[in-house]
Design a protein around this motif. Structure first.
Motif, short mmCIF file in Angstrom:
data_model
loop_
_atom_site.label_atom_id
_atom_site.label_comp_id
_atom_site.label_asym_id
_atom_site.label_seq_id
_atom_site.Cartn_x
_atom_site.Cartn_y
_atom_site.Cartn_z
N PHE A 178 -0.60 3.77 -10.09
CA PHE A 178 -1.47 2.74 -9.30
C PHE A 178 -1.58 2.71 -7.99
CE2 PHE A 178 2.96 0.79 -8.96
CZ PHE A 178 2.67 0.04 -8.25
N GLY A 179 -2.50 1.98 -7.43
CA GLY A 179 -2.58 1.83 -5.99
C GLY A 179 -3.53 0.78 -5.53
N ALA A 180 -3.89 0.85 -4.15
CA ALA A 180 -4.61 -0.23 -3.56
C ALA A 180 -5.28 0.24 -2.25
CB ALA A 180 -4.04 -1.29 -3.22
N ILE A 181 -6.54 -0.13 -2.02
CA ILE A 181 -7.14 0.09 -0.75
C ILE A 181 -7.12 -1.29 0.09
CG2 ILE A 181 -9.27 0.83 0.58
CD1 ILE A 181 -9.94 2.42 -1.69
N VAL A 182 -6.36 -1.47 1.19
CA VAL A 182 -6.23 -2.60 1.85
C VAL A 182 -6.27 -2.56 3.42
CG1 VAL A 182 -3.57 -2.09 1.96
CG2 VAL A 182 -4.62 -4.66 2.06
N ARG A 183 -6.85 -3.47 3.90
CA ARG A 183 -6.96 -3.45 5.47
C ARG A 183 -5.40 -3.98 5.88
NH1 ARG A 183 -10.17 -2.35 9.18
NH2 ARG A 183 -11.92 -2.23 7.50
N VAL A 184 -4.82 -3.20 6.82
CA VAL A 184 -3.54 -3.30 7.47
C VAL A 184 -3.44 -3.55 8.90
CG1 VAL A 184 -1.21 -2.62 7.61
CG2 VAL A 184 -2.54 -2.13 5.43
N ARG A 185 -3.09 -4.65 9.58
CA ARG A 185 -3.07 -4.61 11.08
C ARG A 185 -2.08 -3.69 11.52
NH1 ARG A 185 -4.17 -9.96 9.78
NH2 ARG A 185 -2.17 -10.55 9.89
N SER A 186 -2.03 -3.43 12.79
CA SER A 186 -1.06 -2.45 13.36
C SER A 186 0.35 -3.25 13.66
CB SER A 186 -1.55 -2.31 14.93
OG SER A 186 -0.39 -1.56 15.59
N GLY A 187 1.34 -2.64 13.01
CA GLY A 187 2.79 -3.24 12.98
C GLY A 187 2.89 -3.88 11.63
N GLU A 188 1.94 -3.97 10.74
CA GLU A 188 2.32 -4.51 9.46
C GLU A 188 3.25 -3.54 8.56
OE1 GLU A 188 -0.53 -8.22 8.63
OE2 GLU A 188 -1.36 -6.24 7.99
N LYS A 189 3.99 -4.04 7.62
CA LYS A 189 4.85 -3.00 6.78
C LYS A 189 4.34 -3.20 5.12
CE LYS A 189 8.46 -4.12 9.86
NZ LYS A 189 8.46 -2.63 10.60
N VAL A 190 4.36 -1.85 4.60
CA VAL A 190 4.06 -1.79 3.34
C VAL A 190 5.02 -0.93 2.68
CG1 VAL A 190 2.42 -0.67 1.64
CG2 VAL A 190 1.53 -1.52 3.69
N TRP A 191 5.33 -1.45 1.34
CA TRP A 191 6.54 -0.81 0.38
C TRP A 191 6.54 -0.90 -0.87
CZ3 TRP A 191 7.27 -5.25 3.72
CH2 TRP A 191 7.84 -6.37 2.92
N VAL A 192 7.25 -0.14 -1.62
CA VAL A 192 7.20 -0.36 -3.19
C VAL A 192 8.69 -1.26 -3.53
CG1 VAL A 192 7.37 0.77 -5.18
CG2 VAL A 192 5.79 1.78 -3.42
N LYS A 193 8.38 -2.12 -4.59
CA LYS A 193 9.73 -2.57 -4.96
C LYS A 193 9.48 -3.00 -6.31
CE LYS A 193 8.48 -7.59 -4.64
NZ LYS A 193 8.65 -8.99 -3.99
N SER A 194 10.94 -3.34 -6.93
CA SER A 194 10.78 -3.75 -8.52
C SER A 194 10.30 -5.19 -8.56
CB SER A 194 12.26 -3.61 -9.07
OG SER A 194 12.46 -3.90 -10.35
N THR A 195 9.58 -5.58 -9.29
CA THR A 195 9.20 -7.09 -9.39
C THR A 195 9.98 -7.68 -10.43
OG1 THR A 195 7.49 -6.60 -10.92
CG2 THR A 195 6.92 -6.37 -8.29
N SER A 196 10.75 -7.10 -11.19
CA SER A 196 11.47 -7.79 -12.21
C SER A 196 12.90 -7.03 -12.45
CB SER A 196 10.78 -7.86 -13.63
OG SER A 196 11.43 -8.38 -14.55
N SER A 197 14.03 -7.57 -12.23
CA SER A 197 15.05 -6.64 -12.16
C SER A 197 15.90 -7.04 -13.29
CB SER A 197 15.88 -6.90 -10.85
OG SER A 197 14.99 -6.55 -9.87
N SER A 198 16.63 -6.07 -13.91
CA SER A 198 17.81 -6.49 -14.70
C SER A 198 18.37 -5.10 -15.20
CB SER A 198 17.30 -7.14 -16.30
OG SER A 198 16.73 -6.43 -17.06
N SER A 199 19.38 -5.01 -16.14
CA SER A 199 20.13 -3.76 -16.68
C SER A 199 18.99 -2.97 -17.49
CB SER A 199 21.34 -3.94 -17.22
OG SER A 199 21.22 -4.86 -18.34
N SER A 200 18.06 -3.50 -17.93
CA SER A 200 16.98 -2.82 -18.60
C SER A 200 16.06 -2.35 -17.76
CB SER A 200 16.44 -3.60 -19.70
OG SER A 200 15.69 -4.84 -19.33
N ARG A 201 15.89 -2.16 -16.71
CA ARG A 201 14.94 -1.63 -15.68
C ARG A 201 15.60 -0.35 -15.09
NH1 ARG A 201 13.43 -5.77 -18.43
NH2 ARG A 201 12.79 -7.56 -17.46
N GLN A 202 14.97 0.68 -15.48
CA GLN A 202 15.55 1.98 -14.70
C GLN A 202 14.49 3.01 -14.58
OE1 GLN A 202 18.91 3.51 -16.66
NE2 GLN A 202 18.97 5.52 -15.64
N LEU A 203 14.12 3.86 -13.89
CA LEU A 203 13.26 4.97 -13.37
C LEU A 203 14.17 6.18 -13.94
CD1 LEU A 203 11.99 3.93 -9.94
CD2 LEU A 203 10.90 3.41 -12.05
N VAL A 204 13.36 7.43 -14.09
CA VAL A 204 13.94 8.67 -14.30
C VAL A 204 13.20 9.80 -13.51
CG1 VAL A 204 12.20 9.02 -16.31
CG2 VAL A 204 14.49 10.37 -16.17
#
Length: 229
Positions: A187-213
């Motif tokens: 997934f992704g997005a096109i967005v206007r970002v001002r100089s110095g603003e920050k962008v990152w990826v996070k887990s929006t729901s956390s538990s022991s049943s959440r895991q990447l591979v």
């Protein structure tokens, strides 16, 4: 007396002859003047007609030249405007900084911490040095319109709820799950970002049943590029 009369008569005859010659000469002169007048009139008429024809031809050529000049000027103006726009676009491209990053490889695959930032530790490209592989955060070197893309893979029988974040605001999100197989999604997005603003990826729901591979067939990755500033 007789001699005198003879002389007088002779003189009269001479005078008459002279008079006749003068009258004849005057007639010839008059005819010559008349002929010359007619010839001059004809010449004047011919010259006038020729001048009119020349004048019409000159006017016609002036009209054609004016039309050609106007058309050429219009074409040149259009061409110059097009070249000006091309030069402006080229100048904008030359002035636009190259900002792009592409990172992959997640060390911590467990998503059991609330709002955990997913850190992609290996950088393939990092033009503008906006992405930090130690924090997983992209800081915009310049303001502008950016395109971001996220790709993650989830372990079977595990969930993944992923969000793309701009300054603590989730601007795009995705989820994945499969009972029997590894699953990947993007997934992704096109967005206007001002100089110095920050962008990152996070887990929006956390538990022991959440895991990447990830393995040689599945790569988690995060990328972004400046489209226009």
């Amino acid at each position: 007396m007789i001699r005198t009369e003879i002389k007088v008569e002779t003189m009269v005859n001479k005078i008459k002859k002279t008079e006749e010659k003068v009258i004849s000469t005057l007639g010839d002169i008059k005819q010559t003047v008349a002929d010359f007048t007619d010839m001059f009139a004809d010449m004047k008429g011919n010259i006038t007609d020729e001048m009119l024809l020349k004048s019409d031809e000159i006017k016609r050529r002036e009209g054609s030249f004016k039309n050609l000049f106007d058309e050429t000027r219009t074409n040149l103006t259009s061409d110059m405007e097009t070249k000006r726009e091309e030069l402006t676009q080229l100048q904008e491209k030359l002035e636009r900084p190259a900002i792009a990053f592409h990172a992959h490889h997640v060390v911590d695959l467990l998503l059991n911490t609330a709002d955990e930032i997913i850190i992609f530790t290996k950088s393939v490209i990092n033009e503008g040095t906006g992405y930090d592989t130690s924090t997983g955060i992209f800081t915009a070197p310049v303001g502008g319109l950016y395109q971001f893309s996220v790709h993650t893979c989830t372990l079977y029988k595990k969930y993944a709820f992923i969000g793309l974040v701009l300054e603590d605001n989730v601007i795009a999100s995705d989820s994945s799950y499969d009972e029997d197989y590894y699953t990947c999604s993007s997934f992704g997005a096109i967005v206007r970002v001002r100089s110095g603003e920050k962008v990152w990826v996070k887990s929006t729901s956390s538990s022991s049943s959440r895991q990447l591979v990830q393995d040689e067939h599945r790569m988690n990755r995060f990328s972004g590029i400046l489209i226009n500033n």
